[in-house]
Motif scaffolding. Sequence first.
Motif, PDB file in Angstrom:
ATOM      1  N   TYR A 244       0.807  -1.214   0.000  1.00 49.77           N
ATOM      2  CA  TYR A 244       0.000   0.000   0.000  1.00 49.77           C
ATOM      3  C   TYR A 244       0.847   1.273   0.000  1.00 49.77           C
ATOM      4  O   TYR A 244       0.393   2.323  -0.462  1.00 49.77           O
ATOM      5  N   LEU A 245       2.046   1.203   0.576  1.00 48.88           N
ATOM      6  CA  LEU A 245       2.766   2.422   0.928  1.00 48.88           C
ATOM      7  C   LEU A 245       4.037   2.634   0.131  1.00 48.88           C
ATOM      8  O   LEU A 245       4.892   3.433   0.524  1.00 48.88           O
ATOM      9  N   GLN A 246       4.178   1.967  -0.992  1.00 50.23           N
ATOM     10  CA  GLN A 246       5.394   2.128  -1.794  1.00 50.23           C
ATOM     11  C   GLN A 246       5.600   3.580  -2.215  1.00 50.23           C
ATOM     12  O   GLN A 246       6.720   4.093  -2.174  1.00 50.23           O
ATOM     13  N   GLY A 247       4.526   4.252  -2.608  1.00 52.47           N
ATOM     14  CA  GLY A 247       4.644   5.650  -3.019  1.00 52.47           C
ATOM     15  C   GLY A 247       5.030   6.554  -1.877  1.00 52.47           C
ATOM     16  O   GLY A 247       5.933   7.397  -2.010  1.00 52.47           O
ATOM     17  N   GLU A 248       4.388   6.406  -0.718  1.00 49.93           N
ATOM     18  CA  GLU A 248       4.673   7.262   0.434  1.00 49.93           C
ATOM     19  C   GLU A 248       6.101   7.052   0.937  1.00 49.93           C
ATOM     20  O   GLU A 248       6.780   8.010   1.342  1.00 49.93           O
ATOM     21  N   LEU A 249       6.580   5.796   0.909  1.00 48.75           N
ATOM     22  CA  LEU A 249       7.946   5.510   1.346  1.00 48.75           C
ATOM     23  C   LEU A 249       8.956   6.073   0.343  1.00 48.75           C
ATOM     24  O   LEU A 249       9.983   6.638   0.736  1.00 48.75           O
TER      25      LEU A 249
END
Length: 293
Positions: A244-249
């Motif tokens: 879910y968080l690849q972009g935010e990371l």
Amino acid sequence: MNPHLPPLNPLRVFECVVRQQSFTAAARELHITQGAVSHQIRALENWLGFKLFERTGGQLRPTGGAAIYARALDGAFKDIVRATQELASTGAQQVLIVRGHTTFFTHWLIPLLPAFQKAHPEIRLRLATNVEWVDFSRDQADVGIRYGDGKWENLCCDLLFSDELTPVMAPELAAALPRPCPLEALLALPLLHSNRRPDRWPDWIRAAKGKRAFCAGDMYYEDLSIIYECAMQGLGVALGQMRYLQGELAQGKLVAPYPFVLRRALGYYLVCPQSQANDSKIACFRNWLLAQV
């Protein structure tokens, strides 16, 4: 014709009269005469076998049951309008309804959809969100997303991705931690819990060989998107689903200062009734989505 279905023109007139609270105003909205309105109301009353309106102090009022009936008709007419608009907008296209959670859609599926629509313009996707997992006996859906072990009776289940969970937090919160980050320092921070997934933090802590008692500073939420937003605002540590968080990371909105990732057999599945798995639009979407993952 269905003998239990009242005549449709009188129904439309009746709903309008109740909403406008006037025969005259209803006639004006429907572009017919007041006499025609009265005629249609009498026709419906004759079909039902009782009066639908009463006059009190010079005011026209529907009877109690008639008022409830009018509200139901209003909803039915709105459904007809929506269905007609959808048909007009899609034309010869097929509509595929996908039901799932908002977080799954916004953080994983939606970024993939432009490529699907480009590859298959003949299929129009419609996303339907629900806090509960899809139930094909209850929900209007062609396919859905379910979380679990994939062992559901009478469902065709395709694994999209399994759990990969790791603590994430705002970079400002992580900056106060020692480097490398010890587990005890991480667990001293407020944790953000999911009420729908209460097992996640205990499972992660146990797998990481840590210990932690209940903390009054912890926070509990129903919506995973809210948990991630709170983490980005520095309110605590979320247990992040890596997919879910690849972009935010990657953008630095969140960081993962402790390297341990809990991988579990549970995961997110694309599901549909086994009897419909080979339906053309469903098979097309299944095959395309599985090719992406």
